[in-house]
Design an enzyme around this catalytic site. Structure first.
Site, PDB file in Angstrom:
ATOM      1  N   SER A 139      -9.584   2.036   3.131  1.00 18.33           N
ATOM      2  CA  SER A 139      -8.831   2.691   2.194  1.00 18.33           C
ATOM      3  C   SER A 139      -7.763   1.883   1.477  1.00 18.33           C
ATOM      4  O   SER A 139      -7.264   2.613   0.502  1.00 18.33           O
ATOM      5  CB  SER A 139      -8.056   3.955   3.072  1.00 18.33           C
ATOM      6  OG  SER A 139      -7.191   2.923   4.105  1.00 18.33           O
ATOM      7  N   LYS A 186       0.662  -1.117   0.147  1.00 13.22           N
ATOM      8  CA  LYS A 186       0.074   0.118   0.050  1.00 13.22           C
ATOM      9  C   LYS A 186       0.846   1.196   0.033  1.00 13.22           C
ATOM     10  O   LYS A 186       2.087   1.279   0.636  1.00 13.22           O
ATOM     11  CB  LYS A 186      -0.765  -0.153   1.262  1.00 13.22           C
ATOM     12  CG  LYS A 186      -1.965   0.926   1.227  1.00 13.22           C
ATOM     13  CD  LYS A 186      -2.747   1.123   2.604  1.00 13.22           C
ATOM     14  CE  LYS A 186      -3.681   2.266   2.651  1.00 13.22           C
ATOM     15  NZ  LYS A 186      -4.723   1.825   3.981  1.00 13.22           N
ATOM     16  N   SER A 238      -9.678  -0.594   6.993  1.00 10.47           N
ATOM     17  CA  SER A 238      -9.150  -0.358   5.773  1.00 10.47           C
ATOM     18  C   SER A 238      -8.712  -1.679   5.399  1.00 10.47           C
ATOM     19  O   SER A 238      -8.097  -1.580   4.031  1.00 10.47           O
ATOM     20  CB  SER A 238      -8.215   0.676   5.776  1.00 10.47           C
ATOM     21  OG  SER A 238      -8.821   1.952   5.960  1.00 10.47           O
TER      22      SER A 238
HETATM   23  N1  GLN Z   1     -12.881   4.079   6.635  1.00  9.30           N
HETATM   24  C1  GLN Z   1     -12.110   4.342   7.857  1.00  9.30           C
HETATM   25  C2  GLN Z   1     -11.707   5.867   7.775  1.00  9.30           C
HETATM   26  O1  GLN Z   1     -12.174   6.272   6.898  1.00  9.30           O
HETATM   27  C3  GLN Z   1     -11.043   3.565   8.077  1.00  9.30           C
HETATM   28  C4  GLN Z   1      -9.837   3.899   7.631  1.00  9.30           C
HETATM   29  C5  GLN Z   1      -8.580   3.124   7.975  1.00  9.30           C
HETATM   30  O2  GLN Z   1      -8.677   2.006   8.429  1.00  9.30           O
HETATM   31  N2  GLN Z   1      -7.530   3.460   7.370  1.00  9.30           N
HETATM   32  O3  GLN Z   1     -11.202   6.090   8.890  1.00  9.30           O
END
Ligand code: GLN
Length: 464
Positions: A139, A64, A163
């Protein structure tokens, strides 16, 4: 996962070909074609002597775009870090390399890992390979699609509030977030440091177990990294067990949950019981508090973590004109950050400011404490908690991007594990009548990833 008679070069070349024909999915933001082939040919030189192989000999891995790999771009998929090169490697990345893995490229994500749909990336959307009109989740959308579409064997993501598990659910693959402290965060671009954890995607539990064994464990560069011994996840997979499982009835009764997802999990609970596992309801009264607590605490931490992107030491700097230092900061940050990130920095700054700190930040910390205590109580009697991973299957592009609250509420089931610091996994067991896959989420006590891997392995073997 090791590739029998094939040479590493052939394996890498086949992934490169697939990456090229799948370029429209936009999973990769950079592909290290030449470098990966060179490394593969070096590894092929010791093909005849397995005693010289590292534990990940020839395993092709994508990262990532929030993980530092020395000499390679790492941008958090943000304009503010465009063209920024990492000057050191994350501990997890270095351990992959030390065990003869091949890093094939850098994977698209929501800007600084903030989002649930991969619609917040400076590189554009990543498409779900099962239905290109739908989001892959976020994400770590690029990491999920790279595994889903066979563009690498295993990928690394990061999970601050879901994410890894949420995109795994949307893409029909496995995604694990280990317990907080299991994998060093050194070299991971920080979003919310008391929540962040590197996670992994794969199509099978053996690969997850193997790669997790390699990258886990104590690290002098991250004081929050646990010094507990890393279990042998691979050999633990062989064990067949009857588990003591809890579920929160509130999670299944929640109005936002798709009725078909609810039905599938209820049916699975009956099945698990008839297979001899203990599965019992445990009341959990905090469900409606966890998303607000998560967004108060993570935006507060993010507002502090992201203050380093100011145009001085690295990354983007506004071309001007600049009146003074403050104007330089303001212009650089206004131009460099995307809307979602700006919104969160402002929200985080607000909840930390005088007059609001006690009402929001301190309150959310109290909620977190209650959640941790409740979690300890549950795990004093059970080994696992199961719930849906996400209330819905993968939605369409644009469907939620103008409704921040709806997007946030989609994190209902995943943020719990990060608030409590426990491991969680999404297991690809189900298919919705709309054609999309969805998973079962399982969580275990602190640093008990072994239980998650054993449970997943058993369930997936049965569903084969
Ligand atoms: N969807 C969550 C957020 O927007 C999780 C993001 C993540 O785990 N990096 O914060």
């Amino acid at each position: 996962m090791i590739h029998g008679e094939l040479r590493c070069v052939e394996v890498v070349q086949s992934y490169l070909d697939k990456i090229e024909t799948s370029a429209h999915l936009n999973a990769y933001v950079a592909v290290y074609a030449e470098e990966a082939l060179n490394r593969a040919s070096q590894l092929d030189q010791k093909k005849h002597d397995p005693t010289t192989w590292g534990n990940l000999y020839g395993v092709v891995i994508g990262l990532k775009d929030v993980l530092c790999y020395e000499g390679h771009e790492v941008t958090g998929s943000s304009a503010i870090l465009k063209n920024h090169q990492a000057i050191y490697s994350a501990t997890a990345v270095q351990r992959l390399i030390d065990q003869d893995a091949i890093i094939i490229g850098n994977l698209n994500c929501d800007e600084f890992a903030m989002g649930s749909s991969n619609e917040n990336s400076v590189y554009g959307n990543v498409l779900n390979a099962l239905d290109e009109s739908r989001v892959p989740g976020g994400s770590s959308g690029g990491s999920a699609v790279a595994v889903q579409a066979d563009l690498c064997m295993v990928s690394l993501g990061s999970d601050t509030g879901g994410s890894v598990r949420q995109p795994a659910d949307f893409c029909g693959i496995l995604g694990i977030k280990p317990g907080y402290g299991r994998i060093s965060r050194y070299g991971l671009l920080a979003y919310a440091s008391s929540f962040d954890q590197i996670g992994l995607f794969s199509k099978n539990t053996e690969d997850l177990a193997l790669v997790l064994s390699v990258i886990s464990g104590v690290d002098e560069f991250d004081s929050t990294c646990s010094n507990e011994t890393v279990p042998n996840y691979v050999s633990a997979l062989k064990e067949e067990k009857k588990f003591k499982i809890a579920y929160f009835p509130e999670s299944l009764e929640h109005p936002s949950l798709d009725p078909e997802i609810r039905k599938s999990i209820e049916t699975l609970i009956i099945q698990l019981k008839s297979d001899g596992h203990t599965v019992e309801p445990v009341s959990f009264n905090y469900l409606d508090h966890i998303v607000p607590a998560y967004y108060v605490l993570t935006t507060a931490e993010a507002s502090s973590n992201l203050s380093r992107y100011d145009g001085i030491k690295f990354g983007y700097r506004t071309p001007g004109p600049i009146e003074d230092l403050n104007a330089l900061y303001k212009k650089t940050r206004s131009e460099g950050f995307g809307n979602e990130v700006k919104k969160r920095i402002m929200l985080g700054t607000f909840v930390l400011s005088t007059g609001y700190y006690d009402a929001y930040f301190a309150k959310a910390q109290q909620v977190r404490r209650l959640i941790v205590e409740k979690t300890d109580e549950v795990f004093s009697s059970y080994e696992l908690i199961i719930m849906p991973t996400v209330p819905s299957t993968a939605f369409r592009f644009g469907e939620k991007s103008n409704d921040a609250i709806e997007m946030f509420l989609g994190d209902l089931y995943t943020v719990y594990a990060n608030l409590a610091g426990i491991p969680g996994i999404s297991i690809p067991l189900f298919k919705h009548s709309n054609g999309m896959p969805f998973g079962l989420q399982a969580m275990s006590n602190r640093l008990q990833e072994t239980v998650l891997l054993q449970f997943s392995n058993q369930l997936l073997r049965q569903s084969d």
